[in-house]
Design a protein around this motif. Structure first.
Motif, PDB file in Angstrom:
ATOM      1  N   ILE A   1       0.852  -1.186   0.000  1.00 26.48           N
ATOM      2  CA  ILE A   1       0.000   0.000   0.000  1.00 26.48           C
ATOM      3  C   ILE A   1       0.889   1.238   0.000  1.00 26.48           C
ATOM      4  CG2 ILE A   1      -2.016  -1.101   1.020  1.00 26.48           C
ATOM      5  CD1 ILE A   1      -1.258   0.151   3.713  1.00 26.48           C
ATOM      6  N   VAL A   2       0.396   2.289  -0.658  1.00 31.79           N
ATOM      7  CA  VAL A   2       1.133   3.544  -0.801  1.00 31.79           C
ATOM      8  C   VAL A   2       0.241   4.670  -0.318  1.00 31.79           C
ATOM      9  CG1 VAL A   2       2.349   5.088  -2.395  1.00 31.79           C
ATOM     10  CG2 VAL A   2       2.274   2.614  -2.863  1.00 31.79           C
ATOM     11  N   ASP A   3       0.748   5.497   0.577  1.00 30.25           N
ATOM     12  CA  ASP A   3       0.007   6.637   1.117  1.00 30.25           C
ATOM     13  C   ASP A   3      -0.052   7.741   0.062  1.00 30.25           C
ATOM     14  OD1 ASP A   3      -1.080   8.723   2.586  1.00 30.25           O
ATOM     15  OD2 ASP A   3       0.283   8.469   4.293  1.00 30.25           O
ATOM     16  N   LEU A   4      -1.258   8.068  -0.388  1.00 33.68           N
ATOM     17  CA  LEU A   4      -1.453   9.122  -1.392  1.00 33.68           C
ATOM     18  C   LEU A   4      -2.166  10.341  -0.813  1.00 33.68           C
ATOM     19  CD1 LEU A   4      -2.471   7.009  -4.533  1.00 33.68           C
ATOM     20  CD2 LEU A   4      -0.196   7.823  -3.849  1.00 33.68           C
ATOM     21  N   ARG A   5      -2.142  10.498   0.500  1.00 29.66           N
ATOM     22  CA  ARG A   5      -2.771  11.641   1.155  1.00 29.66           C
ATOM     23  C   ARG A   5      -1.766  12.793   1.176  1.00 29.66           C
ATOM     24  NH1 ARG A   5      -4.055   8.335   6.545  1.00 29.66           N
ATOM     25  NH2 ARG A   5      -1.815   8.026   6.193  1.00 29.66           N
ATOM     26  N   PRO A   6      -1.979  13.838   0.356  1.00 28.01           N
ATOM     27  CA  PRO A   6      -0.974  14.906   0.251  1.00 28.01           C
ATOM     28  C   PRO A   6      -0.621  15.574   1.582  1.00 28.01           C
ATOM     29  CG  PRO A   6      -2.635  15.160  -1.453  1.00 28.01           C
ATOM     30  CD  PRO A   6      -3.110  14.067  -0.540  1.00 28.01           C
ATOM     31  N   GLU A   7      -1.561  15.615   2.515  1.00 23.78           N
ATOM     32  CA  GLU A   7      -1.304  16.266   3.806  1.00 23.78           C
ATOM     33  C   GLU A   7      -0.564  15.357   4.785  1.00 23.78           C
ATOM     34  OE1 GLU A   7      -4.954  13.854   4.465  1.00 23.78           O
ATOM     35  OE2 GLU A   7      -4.187  15.025   2.779  1.00 23.78           O
ATOM     36  N   SER A   8      -0.351  14.111   4.428  1.00 25.01           N
ATOM     37  CA  SER A   8       0.253  13.135   5.331  1.00 25.01           C
ATOM     38  C   SER A   8       1.769  13.292   5.399  1.00 25.01           C
ATOM     39  CB  SER A   8      -0.090  11.719   4.855  1.00 25.01           C
ATOM     40  OG  SER A   8       0.587  10.755   5.627  1.00 25.01           O
ATOM     41  N   THR A   9       2.324  13.066   6.580  1.00 22.11           N
ATOM     42  CA  THR A   9       3.786  13.075   6.734  1.00 22.11           C
ATOM     43  C   THR A   9       4.415  11.860   6.063  1.00 22.11           C
ATOM     44  OG1 THR A   9       3.633  11.939   8.855  1.00 22.11           O
ATOM     45  CG2 THR A   9       3.698  14.353   8.909  1.00 22.11           C
ATOM     46  N   THR A  10       3.606  10.875   5.696  1.00 15.42           N
ATOM     47  CA  THR A  10       4.123   9.681   5.025  1.00 15.42           C
ATOM     48  C   THR A  10       3.690   9.627   3.552  1.00 15.42           C
ATOM     49  OG1 THR A  10       2.261   8.352   5.859  1.00 15.42           O
ATOM     50  CG2 THR A  10       4.293   8.331   7.159  1.00 15.42           C
ATOM     51  N   TYR A  11       3.385  10.801   2.974  1.00 10.60           N
ATOM     52  CA  TYR A  11       2.971  10.868   1.567  1.00 10.60           C
ATOM     53  C   TYR A  11       4.004  10.176   0.676  1.00 10.60           C
ATOM     54  CZ  TYR A  11       1.515  12.842  -2.922  1.00 10.60           C
ATOM     55  OH  TYR A  11       1.100  13.000  -4.219  1.00 10.60           O
ATOM     56  N   LEU A  12       3.525   9.305  -0.198  1.00  8.40           N
ATOM     57  CA  LEU A  12       4.274   8.497  -1.167  1.00  8.40           C
ATOM     58  C   LEU A  12       5.110   7.383  -0.533  1.00  8.40           C
ATOM     59  CD1 LEU A  12       5.571  10.657  -4.136  1.00  8.40           C
ATOM     60  CD2 LEU A  12       3.576   9.194  -4.013  1.00  8.40           C
TER      61      LEU A  12
ATOM     62  N   PHE B   1      -5.315   5.630  -0.518  1.00  8.68           N
ATOM     63  CA  PHE B   1      -4.098   4.819  -0.611  1.00  8.68           C
ATOM     64  C   PHE B   1      -4.146   4.056  -1.928  1.00  8.68           C
ATOM     65  CE2 PHE B   1      -3.445   5.740   3.709  1.00  8.68           C
ATOM     66  CZ  PHE B   1      -2.260   5.160   4.173  1.00  8.68           C
ATOM     67  N   ALA B   2      -2.978   3.814  -2.528  1.00  5.51           N
ATOM     68  CA  ALA B   2      -2.880   2.890  -3.661  1.00  5.51           C
ATOM     69  C   ALA B   2      -2.620   1.497  -3.091  1.00  5.51           C
ATOM     70  CB  ALA B   2      -1.756   3.307  -4.592  1.00  5.51           C
ATOM     71  N   HIS B   3      -3.081   0.497  -3.827  1.00  9.72           N
ATOM     72  CA  HIS B   3      -2.968  -0.893  -3.366  1.00  9.72           C
ATOM     73  C   HIS B   3      -2.563  -1.793  -4.521  1.00  9.72           C
ATOM     74  CE1 HIS B   3      -4.903  -4.932  -2.684  1.00  9.72           C
ATOM     75  NE2 HIS B   3      -4.087  -4.828  -1.653  1.00  9.72           N
ATOM     76  N   GLY B   4      -1.686  -2.746  -4.219  1.00  8.54           N
ATOM     77  CA  GLY B   4      -1.304  -3.751  -5.194  1.00  8.54           C
ATOM     78  C   GLY B   4      -0.704  -4.952  -4.496  1.00  8.54           C
ATOM     79  N   PHE B   5      -0.478  -6.010  -5.253  1.00  6.66           N
ATOM     80  CA  PHE B   5       0.157  -7.201  -4.674  1.00  6.66           C
ATOM     81  C   PHE B   5       0.793  -8.033  -5.767  1.00  6.66           C
ATOM     82  CE2 PHE B   5      -4.228  -8.535  -5.527  1.00  6.66           C
ATOM     83  CZ  PHE B   5      -4.050  -9.725  -6.218  1.00  6.66           C
ATOM     84  N   ILE B   6       1.715  -8.900  -5.326  1.00  3.60           N
ATOM     85  CA  ILE B   6       2.301  -9.906  -6.213  1.00  3.60           C
ATOM     86  C   ILE B   6       2.119 -11.260  -5.549  1.00  3.60           C
ATOM     87  CG2 ILE B   6       4.658  -9.702  -5.288  1.00  3.60           C
ATOM     88  CD1 ILE B   6       5.577 -10.101  -8.298  1.00  3.60           C
ATOM     89  N   THR B   7       1.758 -12.253  -6.349  1.00  4.19           N
ATOM     90  CA  THR B   7       1.514 -13.595  -5.810  1.00  4.19           C
ATOM     91  C   THR B   7       2.832 -14.345  -5.624  1.00  4.19           C
ATOM     92  OG1 THR B   7       1.170 -14.501  -8.030  1.00  4.19           O
ATOM     93  CG2 THR B   7      -0.785 -13.739  -6.843  1.00  4.19           C
ATOM     94  N   LEU B   8       2.931 -15.042  -4.503  1.00  3.69           N
ATOM     95  CA  LEU B   8       4.118 -15.838  -4.196  1.00  3.69           C
ATOM     96  C   LEU B   8       3.932 -17.305  -4.533  1.00  3.69           C
ATOM     97  CD1 LEU B   8       4.992 -14.281  -0.709  1.00  3.69           C
ATOM     98  CD2 LEU B   8       5.902 -13.649  -2.963  1.00  3.69           C
TER      99      LEU B   8
END
Length: 193
Positions: free
Chosen positions: A85-96, A117-124
């Motif tokens: 997951i990727v934080d896409l909240r521009p006001e967040s201290t953890t942006y990107l 948030f952006a979300h993705g996954f890779i299968t193992l």
């Protein structure tokens, strides 16, 4: 259930508390009261399944812009994945910033993903299945994405991507859409202003 907040504020791993006996185990995977007690939105309007036949299948990085932004509660019910997951909240201290979480049928872990948030996954493994509880309806006009290999995010995927959709190959890099993404994910956009 055992809730652990990640380094991305508002995003939680949710581990099951197994009650075992000679039959196997029983555990809650969701309880609205427990989600509320941790400040999470336990309102889900859709449930989805993602089945993936091959190891190395990558899906993402997906999101929906406000006001159609989604919360998600994701669990792997068969096989194993590395979920990102990727934080896409521009006001967040953890942006990107991003985190990776191992989800598998064996560990029973879930991941609560806040809005914006952006979300993705890779299968193992081959034959992997994920279940999603989603807090907003799918809105094709509000969907967006970022490439899995975007240097602005720099995700270290654990294995080579073997299967990916054409749509996921074509997402524009953050360097091309950063200003648009920030404006679209802003608090003002979230509140529908």
């Amino acid at each position: 259930m055992i809730f652990s907040e990640t380094i991305l504020p508002g995003a939680y791993t949710v581990d099951i508390d197994r009650h075992q006996d000679d039959r196997g185990y029983f555990a809650r995977m969701f309880c609205a009261d427990s989600f509320l007690a941790h400040g999470l939105r336990p309102v889900f309007v859709q449930g989805s399944i993602s089945y993936n036949a091959k190891r190395g299948t990558l899906r993402g990085l997906h999101f929906q812009y406000p006001p159609a932004a989604e919360t998600k509660y994701v669990r792997c019910t068969k096989g194993a994945v590395v979920d990102v997951i990727v934080d896409l909240r521009p006001e967040s201290t953890t942006y990107l910033r991003h985190i990776t979480v191992n989800l598998s049928a064996d560990n029973g872990r879930g991941l609560y993903i806040p809005e914006r948030f952006a979300h993705g996954f890779i299968t193992l493994t081959d034959d992997t299945e994920l279940t999603y509880l989603i807090g907003n309806y799918y809105a094709p006009g509000a969907e967006g994405g970022l490439p899995h290999d975007d240097p602005a995010i720099a995700i270290a995927w654990p294995l080579e991507v073997r299967v990916i959709s054409e749509r996921d190959r074509r997402w524009k890099r953050y360097s091309e859409i950063g200003a648009e993404l920030k404006a679209g994910m802003s608090l003002a956009a979230r509140e529908g202003a």
